[in-house]
Design an enzyme around this catalytic site. Structure first.
Site, mmCIF file in Angstrom:
data_model
loop_
_atom_site.group_PDB
_atom_site.id
_atom_site.type_symbol
_atom_site.label_atom_id
_atom_site.label_comp_id
_atom_site.label_asym_id
_atom_site.label_seq_id
_atom_site.Cartn_x
_atom_site.Cartn_y
_atom_site.Cartn_z
ATOM 1 N N HIS A 1 3.803 12.635 10.174
ATOM 2 C CA HIS A 1 3.576 13.188 8.838
ATOM 3 C C HIS A 1 2.671 14.422 8.900
ATOM 4 C CE1 HIS A 1 2.622 12.587 4.387
ATOM 5 N NE2 HIS A 1 1.671 13.407 4.780
ATOM 6 N N GLU A 2 1.571 14.298 9.625
ATOM 7 C CA GLU A 2 0.612 15.412 9.670
ATOM 8 C C GLU A 2 1.176 16.604 10.435
ATOM 9 O OE1 GLU A 2 -1.703 15.245 7.619
ATOM 10 O OE2 GLU A 2 -1.561 13.098 7.283
ATOM 11 N N CYS B 1 0.933 11.033 0.396
ATOM 12 C CA CYS B 1 0.308 12.261 0.892
ATOM 13 C C CYS B 1 -0.759 12.686 -0.103
ATOM 14 C CB CYS B 1 1.369 13.350 1.026
ATOM 15 S SG CYS B 1 0.721 14.934 1.578
ATOM 16 N N LEU B 2 -1.910 13.096 0.405
ATOM 17 C CA LEU B 2 -2.986 13.541 -0.482
ATOM 18 C C LEU B 2 -2.574 14.768 -1.291
ATOM 19 C CD1 LEU B 2 -6.023 13.025 1.915
ATOM 20 C CD2 LEU B 2 -5.336 11.577 -0.003
ATOM 21 N N HIS C 1 3.256 18.792 8.343
ATOM 22 C CA HIS C 1 2.494 19.730 7.506
ATOM 23 C C HIS C 1 2.293 21.069 8.217
ATOM 24 C CE1 HIS C 1 1.210 17.613 3.884
ATOM 25 N NE2 HIS C 1 0.822 16.559 4.583
ATOM 26 N N GLY D 1 -4.746 10.727 6.843
ATOM 27 C CA GLY D 1 -4.658 11.955 7.623
ATOM 28 C C GLY D 1 -4.707 13.173 6.724
ATOM 29 N N GLN E 1 -3.446 21.695 4.123
ATOM 30 C CA GLN E 1 -3.748 20.973 2.883
ATOM 31 C C GLN E 1 -5.076 21.414 2.277
ATOM 32 O OE1 GLN E 1 -2.757 16.914 4.725
ATOM 33 N NE2 GLN E 1 -2.210 16.661 2.566
HETATM 34 NI NI NI Z 1 0.370 14.662 3.815
#
Ligand code: NI
Length: 161
Positions: free
Chosen positions: A131-132, A89-90, A135, A46, A51
């Protein structure tokens, strides 16, 4: 379409509140295409707009690599159960941590035609939605980790969000 630069922990853009999308303009469509391309390039599950440095309430998720899911202005309206597991997480490359999340999530969001729809998910999809959406409110999973943040390579079972 273009790959966008993924912002990493420490970049203040990741700690800001994102704004609702009021209209899906050509520019927003381009952003969405770029977010999917960036997600797949990074082999992620995701990606949220902040991000890539854009403070808008837009999330892309794909838990299988074949089920692209776009959520615009998403809101969680129901959760139940609990799951525990490693999360990544990216924006926090190379790290993972143990996070408890609901095992079931129901959310409402817009699609790219600004039509409202509901999405239900369990397990990894439920985790990814939570999670997303965090953000979009400026939160990273590292705030919710129980125990130490670990190196991904040291942990066998994990989910790259
Ligand atoms: Ni993330």
């Amino acid at each position: 379409m273009a790959i966008r630069k993924i912002r990493e922990m420490g970049d203040p853009v990741l700690n800001k509140q994102c704004k609702e999308v009021t209209e899906v303009t050509p520019r927003i469509r381009e952003l969405i295409d770029d977010m999917f391309e960036t997600l797949y390039e990074a082999n992620g599950v995701g990606l949220a707009a902040p991000q890539v440095g854009i403070l808008k309430r837009i999330v892309v998720i794909d838990v299988t690599g074949e089920d692209p899911l776009l959520l615009i202005n998403p809101r969680i309206i129901e959760t139940s159960g609990e799951q525990e597991g490693y999360e990544g997480c990216l924006s926090v490359p190379g790290k993972t941590g143990y996070v408890t999340r609901p095992n079931y999530v129901k959310a409402v969001a817009w699609n790219e035609n600004m039509e409202s729809f509901e999405i239900e998910g369990t397990e990894l999809l439920a985790r990814a939605i939570c999670h997303e959406l965090d953000h979009l409110d400026g939160h990273l999973y590292v705030e919710k980790v129980s125990g130490p943040l670990m190196n991904t390579e040291d942990v066998e079972e994990q989910a790259e969000d």
